[in-house]
Design a protein around this motif. Structure first.
Motif, PDB file in Angstrom:
ATOM      1  N   TRP A   1     -38.092 -15.610  -2.782  1.00 55.46           N
ATOM      2  CA  TRP A   1     -36.780 -15.481  -3.423  1.00 55.46           C
ATOM      3  C   TRP A   1     -36.057 -16.806  -3.268  1.00 55.46           C
ATOM      4  CZ3 TRP A   1     -33.284 -10.664  -2.974  1.00 55.46           C
ATOM      5  CH2 TRP A   1     -34.035  -9.490  -3.092  1.00 55.46           C
TER       6      TRP A   1
ATOM      7  N   ALA B   1     -32.844 -17.920  -3.656  1.00 51.95           N
ATOM      8  CA  ALA B   1     -31.601 -17.166  -3.868  1.00 51.95           C
ATOM      9  C   ALA B   1     -30.379 -17.960  -3.437  1.00 51.95           C
ATOM     10  CB  ALA B   1     -31.669 -15.861  -3.079  1.00 51.95           C
TER      11      ALA B   1
ATOM     12  N   GLU C   1     -31.529 -11.618  -9.536  1.00 52.83           N
ATOM     13  CA  GLU C   1     -31.786 -10.768  -8.358  1.00 52.83           C
ATOM     14  C   GLU C   1     -31.307  -9.351  -8.650  1.00 52.83           C
ATOM     15  OE1 GLU C   1     -30.536 -12.659  -4.728  1.00 52.83           O
ATOM     16  OE2 GLU C   1     -29.904 -10.749  -3.865  1.00 52.83           O
TER      17      GLU C   1
ATOM     18  N   THR D   1     -30.839 -16.214  -8.937  1.00 54.27           N
ATOM     19  CA  THR D   1     -32.018 -16.181  -8.074  1.00 54.27           C
ATOM     20  C   THR D   1     -33.278 -16.338  -8.928  1.00 54.27           C
ATOM     21  OG1 THR D   1     -30.939 -14.798  -6.416  1.00 54.27           O
ATOM     22  CG2 THR D   1     -33.331 -14.717  -6.457  1.00 54.27           C
TER      23      THR D   1
ATOM     24  N   THR E   1     -36.208 -10.807  -8.775  1.00 48.26           N
ATOM     25  CA  THR E   1     -36.558 -10.454  -7.397  1.00 48.26           C
ATOM     26  C   THR E   1     -35.932  -9.085  -7.152  1.00 48.26           C
ATOM     27  OG1 THR E   1     -34.583 -11.539  -6.532  1.00 48.26           O
ATOM     28  CG2 THR E   1     -36.609 -12.854  -6.625  1.00 48.26           C
TER      29      THR E   1
ATOM     30  N   TYR F   1     -37.859  -6.451   0.369  1.00 53.65           N
ATOM     31  CA  TYR F   1     -37.697  -7.479  -0.663  1.00 53.65           C
ATOM     32  C   TYR F   1     -39.041  -7.614  -1.364  1.00 53.65           C
ATOM     33  CZ  TYR F   1     -39.642 -10.085   3.289  1.00 53.65           C
ATOM     34  OH  TYR F   1     -40.415 -10.473   4.353  1.00 53.65           O
TER      35      TYR F   1
END
Ligand SMILES: Cc1cc2nc3c(=O)[nH]c(=O)nc-3n(C[C@H](O)[C@H](O)[C@H](O)COP(=O)(O)OP(=O)(O)OC[C@H]3O[C@@H](n4cnc5c(N)ncnc54)[C@H](O)[C@@H]3O)c2cc1C
Length: 455
Positions: A74, A76, A127, A181, A276, A286
């Protein structure tokens, strides 16, 4: 199923042929300890700024061996530990600048990867956070309300129906999404950065373990490196350095990856945007849809080992693999019995207040960056640029961000530390179970765990 072997990402790529270790004592302008993203980004920006600098990176195994070659991929824009802490100490304007810098770090990684010819399977699909019980939904809505008070967050809330049209997770009650993300292949990024800094003339000594940092010197098992600046970029491994045992708690996180999934399964699940994917559980998960159509799915396994011990090359207990499989099957019943190709673990660095930090102590020449918990893929880039400005004494916006020179007390000594972390995770797991079973609101156990942990 393969287990450990550093990570699935590295096994897909093949481990790099290591560089020569350090052979005797040397002098440099900057010595960086640790060849993860933090160390590599710092070396990269230093060399780009001043090509004549002698920059040395010391790495105990090979660059990308740690969390940087094992993470969930990720990229992010999170501020580790959240904004609230900095709101009290630095005010709203400073926190807004920090968020803008975090957003920008995501785009900067994408930009540099393209400019340097690093193909790390990057896809910026945003995300997606899903809630699948009532307390999770309550937290999701509260989270969204708080995010929406900030200009740079761009968070949208989805109803259950809208959410399931994007990614069909069983029992979905709602979701949130924001665009800042991207998904990436962690080892491809690490390997690409390694190659790039070598091409720029950075001296990388792999197989070289640093035992202690002293003012203007890194002591290794193969000689001493003296330099005007020494950067500690050892994250979850920091406890191994003399005098740093209680600075950052090494917390393990584990992942499994499925076999490549056929098109008919993707028709069921959706996930065409390759966002993600995370959830709102206390012991959160995750995941990403990989470039070759697998699901890489992670969560906390055995979080902490007595005395800050670290696993062997990512070896992961069977109980953790079973828990992750159960979660995958709960998320997508169509995946019942799916083949898992690889399981691995890595170690994150957790400061006592769960907030990342970067800085340079001019009296000793020792700089540091880390304590990113689970959000270092982009923040390591911001840290690398910030350390570069600090080392080169450049008066930039980056060196005024709230996390610069942020300091916090150390963790408790053992056995208190071990008991506290075990209790903490037992509480989070129990809270998640209670919430899934029947609770309509966040379990008081989780609130208690937050209080104890300083989270
Ligand atoms: C399983 C897992 C999943 C994660 N998922 C995500 C995610 O999806 N998104 C996200 O943003 N973050 C994620 N993270 C966190 C992120 O990966 C890290 O914050 C980031 O990679 C830290 O980079 P680093 O360079 O500071 O540390 P590391 O990558 O750990 O590098 C430290 C390096 O220092 C070396 N080293 C340590 N001690 C010494 C010594 N004494 N001498 C010489 N060398 C030494 C190590 O071998 C290692 O290579 C995850 C982490 C883990 C473990």
């Amino acid at each position: 199923m393969r287990n450990g072997e550093v990570s699935f990402w590295w096994s897909q790529l093949g481990l790099p042929a290591p560089t020569e270790p350090l052979d005797g004592s040397i002098r440099a302008d900057v010595c960086i300890v640790g060849g993860g993203y933090t160390g590599l980004w710092t070396a990269y920006y230093l060399k780009r700024a001043q090509p004549g600098l002698r920059v040395v990176v010391l790495e105990q195994r090979f660059a990308g061996y740690g969390a940087s070659g094992r993470n969930g991929g990720w990229l992010a824009n999170s501020i580790t530990g959240g904004r609230e802490r900095y709101l009290a100490s630095h005010g709203r304007e400073a926190v807004a600048r920090f968020q803008a810098a975090a957003n920008d770090a995501v785009d900067e990684v994408i930009r540099v990867a393209a400019a340097e010819g690093i193909d790390a399977d990057i896809h910026k699909g945003g995300e997606f956070l899903v809630a699948y019980d009532a307390p999770q939904l309550e937290r999701l809505i509260a989270f969204a309300r708080s995010e929406q008070q900030w200009a740079e967050t761009d968070l949208e809330l989805y109803s259950a129906e809208e959410a399931r049209r994007r990614i069909d997770v069983a029992g979905t009650m709602g979701a949130a999404w924001h665009p800042h993300t991207a998904r990436l292949h962690p080892a491809k990024l690490a390997a690409g950065l390694r190659r790039t800094v070598l091409e720029l003339g950075v001296e990388l000594y792999e197989g070289t373990c640093v035992t202690e940092l002293r003012p203007f010197a890194a002591i290794t098992d193969r000689g001493v490196v003296q330099a005007a600046a020494i950067v500690r970029a050892t994250e979850g491994f920091t406890a191994g350095l003399a005098g740093a045992h209680r600075d950052w708690l090494p917390l393990n996180s584990s992942l499994v990856v499925t076999e490549p999934l056929p098109p008919q399964v993707w028709e069921d699940i959706g996930w065409a945007g390759r966002e993600t994917l995370g959830d709102m559980a206390h012991a959160y998960m995750y995941a990403q849809r990989t470039a070759d159509d697998r699901i890489a799915f992670g969560g906390r396994g055995r979080p902490y080992r007595y005395g800050s011990k670290i696993d062997t090359d990512g070896a992961t207990p069977g109980s953790t693999v079973r828990r992750l499989r159960e979660l995958i099957e709960r998320f997508w019943p169509v995946l019942r019995g799916v083949r898992l190709d690889h399981a691995w673990s890595g170690v994150l660095g957790v400061p006592r207040d769960w907030s990342a930090t970067v800085g340079l102590d001019r009296a000793t020449g020792i700089g540091w960056a880390g304590g990113y918990v689970g959000t270092g893929v982009a923040s390591t880039n911001l840290a690398g640029r910030t350390l570069t400005d600090l080392i080169l004494e450049r008066d930039t916006e980056l060196v005024t961000l709230p996390w610069v020179d942020h300091r916090v007390r150390r963790w408790e000594p053992e056995p208190l530390r071990w008991v506290a972390v075990q209790a903490l995770y037992a509480m989070y797991y129990a809270a998640d179970r209670a919430e899934l079973d029947r609770r309509q609101t966040t379990s008081p156990l989780a609130r208690l765990a937050d209080l104890v942990s300083g989270h």
